[in-house]
Design a protein around this motif. Structure first.
Motif, PDB file in Angstrom:
ATOM      1  N   ALA A   1      24.575  15.090  39.609  1.00  0.00           N
ATOM      2  CA  ALA A   1      25.199  15.836  40.664  1.00  0.00           C
ATOM      3  C   ALA A   1      26.004  17.014  40.115  1.00  0.00           C
ATOM      4  CB  ALA A   1      25.865  15.039  41.380  1.00  0.00           C
ATOM      5  N   ALA A   2      26.634  16.502  38.947  1.00  0.00           N
ATOM      6  CA  ALA A   2      27.424  17.137  37.951  1.00  0.00           C
ATOM      7  C   ALA A   2      26.768  18.198  37.611  1.00  0.00           C
ATOM      8  CB  ALA A   2      28.189  16.471  37.158  1.00  0.00           C
ATOM      9  N   MET A   3      25.741  18.246  36.920  1.00  0.00           N
ATOM     10  CA  MET A   3      24.853  19.211  36.527  1.00  0.00           C
ATOM     11  C   MET A   3      24.260  20.291  37.365  1.00  0.00           C
ATOM     12  SD  MET A   3      22.676  16.760  33.803  1.00  0.00           S
ATOM     13  CE  MET A   3      21.868  18.322  32.870  1.00  0.00           C
ATOM     14  N   LEU A   4      24.400  19.758  38.643  1.00  0.00           N
ATOM     15  CA  LEU A   4      23.792  20.643  39.626  1.00  0.00           C
ATOM     16  C   LEU A   4      24.873  21.498  40.245  1.00  0.00           C
ATOM     17  CD1 LEU A   4      21.121  18.278  41.535  1.00  0.00           C
ATOM     18  CD2 LEU A   4      20.506  20.404  40.188  1.00  0.00           C
ATOM     19  N   ILE A   5      25.783  20.819  40.332  1.00  0.00           N
ATOM     20  CA  ILE A   5      27.285  21.661  40.393  1.00  0.00           C
ATOM     21  C   ILE A   5      27.568  22.650  39.150  1.00  0.00           C
ATOM     22  CG2 ILE A   5      29.832  21.594  40.768  1.00  0.00           C
ATOM     23  CD1 ILE A   5      29.330  18.864  42.336  1.00  0.00           C
TER      24      ILE A   5
ATOM     25  N   THR B   1      23.579  25.018  41.509  1.00  0.00           N
ATOM     26  CA  THR B   1      22.609  24.384  42.695  1.00  0.00           C
ATOM     27  C   THR B   1      23.339  23.760  43.878  1.00  0.00           C
ATOM     28  OG1 THR B   1      20.688  24.336  41.113  1.00  0.00           O
ATOM     29  CG2 THR B   1      20.414  23.324  43.132  1.00  0.00           C
ATOM     30  N   TRP B   2      24.130  22.844  43.605  1.00  0.00           N
ATOM     31  CA  TRP B   2      24.912  21.971  44.509  1.00  0.00           C
ATOM     32  C   TRP B   2      26.441  22.543  44.561  1.00  0.00           C
ATOM     33  CZ3 TRP B   2      23.633  15.962  44.520  1.00  0.00           C
ATOM     34  CH2 TRP B   2      22.243  15.837  45.009  1.00  0.00           C
ATOM     35  N   ASP B   3      26.904  23.695  44.105  1.00  0.00           N
ATOM     36  CA  ASP B   3      28.089  24.054  44.148  1.00  0.00           C
ATOM     37  C   ASP B   3      28.305  24.804  45.507  1.00  0.00           C
ATOM     38  OD1 ASP B   3      30.725  24.444  43.508  1.00  0.00           O
ATOM     39  OD2 ASP B   3      30.328  26.106  42.160  1.00  0.00           O
ATOM     40  N   VAL B   4      28.575  23.897  46.633  1.00  0.00           N
ATOM     41  CA  VAL B   4      28.545  24.608  48.069  1.00  0.00           C
ATOM     42  C   VAL B   4      29.763  24.920  48.573  1.00  0.00           C
ATOM     43  CG1 VAL B   4      26.186  23.173  48.580  1.00  0.00           C
ATOM     44  CG2 VAL B   4      28.542  22.233  48.912  1.00  0.00           C
ATOM     45  N   GLY B   5      30.971  24.454  47.925  1.00  0.00           N
ATOM     46  CA  GLY B   5      32.149  25.069  48.098  1.00  0.00           C
ATOM     47  C   GLY B   5      32.753  24.420  49.517  1.00  0.00           C
ATOM     48  N   GLU B   6      32.250  23.228  49.482  1.00  0.00           N
ATOM     49  CA  GLU B   6      32.767  22.174  50.752  1.00  0.00           C
ATOM     50  C   GLU B   6      32.499  20.632  50.698  1.00  0.00           C
ATOM     51  OE1 GLU B   6      30.760  23.203  54.687  1.00  0.00           O
ATOM     52  OE2 GLU B   6      28.781  23.644  53.555  1.00  0.00           O
ATOM     53  N   MET B   7      32.849  19.931  51.357  1.00  0.00           N
ATOM     54  CA  MET B   7      32.454  18.662  51.470  1.00  0.00           C
ATOM     55  C   MET B   7      31.451  18.393  51.986  1.00  0.00           C
ATOM     56  SD  MET B   7      34.835  15.366  52.709  1.00  0.00           S
ATOM     57  CE  MET B   7      36.218  15.554  51.827  1.00  0.00           C
TER      58      MET B   7
ATOM     59  N   ALA C   1      27.676  13.294  27.760  1.00  0.00           N
ATOM     60  CA  ALA C   1      27.535  13.503  26.310  1.00  0.00           C
ATOM     61  C   ALA C   1      26.219  13.884  26.197  1.00  0.00           C
ATOM     62  CB  ALA C   1      27.739  12.486  25.678  1.00  0.00           C
ATOM     63  N   GLN C   2      25.055  13.328  26.463  1.00  0.00           N
ATOM     64  CA  GLN C   2      23.623  13.635  26.426  1.00  0.00           C
ATOM     65  C   GLN C   2      23.497  15.003  26.975  1.00  0.00           C
ATOM     66  OE1 GLN C   2      21.380  10.470  28.051  1.00  0.00           O
ATOM     67  NE2 GLN C   2      21.987   8.901  26.659  1.00  0.00           N
ATOM     68  N   ASN C   3      24.235  15.532  27.965  1.00  0.00           N
ATOM     69  CA  ASN C   3      24.075  16.815  28.407  1.00  0.00           C
ATOM     70  C   ASN C   3      25.147  17.766  28.465  1.00  0.00           C
ATOM     71  OD1 ASN C   3      21.134  16.363  30.327  1.00  0.00           O
ATOM     72  ND2 ASN C   3      22.393  14.578  30.472  1.00  0.00           N
ATOM     73  N   ASN C   4      25.846  17.808  27.487  1.00  0.00           N
ATOM     74  CA  ASN C   4      27.038  18.701  27.263  1.00  0.00           C
ATOM     75  C   ASN C   4      26.824  19.950  26.928  1.00  0.00           C
ATOM     76  OD1 ASN C   4      26.413  18.217  24.448  1.00  0.00           O
ATOM     77  ND2 ASN C   4      28.418  17.492  23.858  1.00  0.00           N
ATOM     78  N   ALA C   5      25.498  20.430  26.678  1.00  0.00           N
ATOM     79  CA  ALA C   5      25.333  21.703  26.491  1.00  0.00           C
ATOM     80  C   ALA C   5      25.439  22.570  27.941  1.00  0.00           C
ATOM     81  CB  ALA C   5      23.849  21.865  26.118  1.00  0.00           C
ATOM     82  N   VAL C   6      25.262  21.504  29.294  1.00  0.00           N
ATOM     83  CA  VAL C   6      25.215  22.283  30.482  1.00  0.00           C
ATOM     84  C   VAL C   6      26.829  21.884  30.596  1.00  0.00           C
ATOM     85  CG1 VAL C   6      24.730  21.918  32.642  1.00  0.00           C
ATOM     86  CG2 VAL C   6      22.917  21.955  30.931  1.00  0.00           C
ATOM     87  N   LEU C   7      27.220  20.681  30.502  1.00  0.00           N
ATOM     88  CA  LEU C   7      28.769  20.119  31.007  1.00  0.00           C
ATOM     89  C   LEU C   7      29.639  20.751  30.267  1.00  0.00           C
ATOM     90  CD1 LEU C   7      27.474  16.627  32.434  1.00  0.00           C
ATOM     91  CD2 LEU C   7      27.922  18.640  33.713  1.00  0.00           C
ATOM     92  N   GLY C   8      29.516  20.969  29.037  1.00  0.00           N
ATOM     93  CA  GLY C   8      31.077  21.275  28.194  1.00  0.00           C
ATOM     94  C   GLY C   8      31.547  20.162  27.768  1.00  0.00           C
TER      95      GLY C   8
END
Length: 429
Positions: free
Chosen positions: A363-367, A371-377, A22-29
């Motif tokens: 981590a969710a914000m980096l995805i 930045t961290w949205d690497v498309g794998e595990m 909630a504190q970062n929903n400008a990024v997370l929606g």
């Protein structure tokens, strides 16, 4: 950019995750919270509003969900247009939620390794028994899955990666030290789900020593550490999630996990265990009712979330790393100190839940920003720790380092700037 978050679970960690999202929903929606018990989700939403945690006026909604039902979870992901799923529920849910993410294309994060309710302390490495079997499926679907992104596992993995990248030429040992010097004022309680807490300690303790798995009994090996702020504490060698990925990914011959326990906890734990009350296997009562003893103990103990209001004291968790830099032996402690009272004042939580929840949202914000949205595990130590540590510094979990040069805040943004300057110097001669 990925937006809209579905939080699975409504316990102490999910409470923190919801506040920080909630504190970062400008990024997370938009934010959605789902659990079998709808009233718990609504209570979290009430807390978010009471604390004024919403950064922007966006959707914050509760949903009833049995996350073991893969089809129901897929339906909810699609219905809420969630592109990131934070699994802050029981580790028993991991594989079901992960599969739902693979099939819908949503990014997946969790804070602990998967567990089978009927098994305890399986053969290492634990990730290979479950999550890693879906590596190829994630890669084929281009689904980002970041495993174990709480504090331990999670932040301590990033600390190890940071140290290997910046402080050492070679590392001989990593000792992860988890000290809770807080006091909740109850006769006996666990800081997170009692069932999961006890399952960690009722069987074999696995550590990584001399590039091999070593088995010990719980409370067999102890060590006193003098940590910043919390001082001297007695800890015990404990098996833990992060050892099972770090041992495979970092090339370090010795990795151990140490956790502090008071004599009272050990005495109560020992009595419960010796009476068979910590067994995960069902028994039949004289009235013919089949029960799982561990679930009964969980039912009579305080809800960990209820401890927050009266919790005092601090935690100190970090990595003590020994190795060599430029031919000289080095010892570095990278750590965080968290205050139970401060956490409660901010989000209505105790520090144990706070330290697990904040990293998952970072981590969710980096995805979300790619930045961290690497498309794998991946496990956390396989990712760049710099943006992760920098973001947590701004979100309430400040990283410090203690070495031969003293004790100071780790500033990855400064480190990255210095690297860029060094790169320009090389480029321009």
């Amino acid at each position: 950019m990925k937006r809209n978050v579905l939080i699975i679970g409504a316990g102490g960690v999910a409470h923190v995750v919801a506040h920080k999202c909630a504190q970062n929903n400008a990024v997370l929606g938009d934010i959605h919270i789902a659990s079998r018990t709808l009233s718990k989700c609504r209570a979290i939403i009430d807390s978010v509003h009471e604390k004024g945690s919403m950064q922007q006026d966006r959707h914050l909604q509760a949903h009833a969900l049995d996350a073991l039902d893969i089809d129901a979870t897929k339906f909810l992901i699609r219905a809420t247009h969630s592109r990131i799923v934070i699994n802050a529920g029981s580790p028993f849910l991991n594989m079901s939620v992960l599969q739902a993410c693979i099939e819908t294309g949503a990014a997946y994060l969790d804070t602990a390794i998967h567990e089978d309710p009927s098994k305890v302390c399986e053969t290492p490495p634990w990730y290979a028994n479950y999550e890693w079997k879906r590596r190829q499926a994630c890669k084929d679907a281009r689904v980002t899955a970041v495993l174990g992104v709480g504090f331990d596992p999670g932040v301590v993995n990033a600390y190890a990666r940071y140290a290997l990248d910046t402080c050492f030429d070679s590392v001989d040992s990593i000792d992860i030290i988890d000290i809770n010097a807080g006091n909740h004022g109850r006769y006996f309680a666990t800081n997170f789900d009692p069932e999961i807490n006890f399952r960690e300690f009722t069987s074999t303790v696995w550590s990584w020593e001399n590039n091999a798995w070593k088995a010990n009994a719980m409370f067999e090996r102890s060590q006193e550490w003098d940590m910043p702020v919390t001082g001297k504490s007695t800890t015990y060698l404990t098996g833990h999630d992060e050892l099972h990925s770090m041992s495979q990914n970092l090339g370090v011959p010795n990795i151990r996990f140490w956790m502090s326990f008071g004599e009272h906890y050990i005495n109560v734990f020992t009595v419960l265990k010796n009476l068979g009350l910590l067994s995960e296997q069902p028994v039949r009562t004289a009235r013919g009712l089949e029960v799982v003893p561990l679930e009964v103990v969980k039912a009579v103990l305080p809800d960990p979330a209820s401890l927050a209001a009266g919790y005092t004291g601090k935690t100190c968790i970090g990595d003590l790393i020994k190795g060599v830099k430029n031919g000289i032996p080095q010892e570095v402690l990278i750590y965080n100190v968290c205050d139970h009272k401060v956490c409660f004042e901010e989000v209505g939580s105790q520090a144990i839940s706070y330290t697990a929840g904040v990293p998952a949202v970072a981590a969710a914000m980096l995805i979300a920003n790619g930045t961290w949205d690497v498309g794998e595990m991946v496990n956390v130590e396989e990712l760049d720790p710099m943006p992760f540590i920098a973001l947590m510094n701004r979100m309430g979990l400040v990283t410090r380092i203690r070495d031969a040069q003293g004790d100071r805040v780790v500033d990855p943004e400064l480190d990255m700037d210095q690297k860029a300057v060094a790169g320009r110097r090389v480029s321009y001669g």
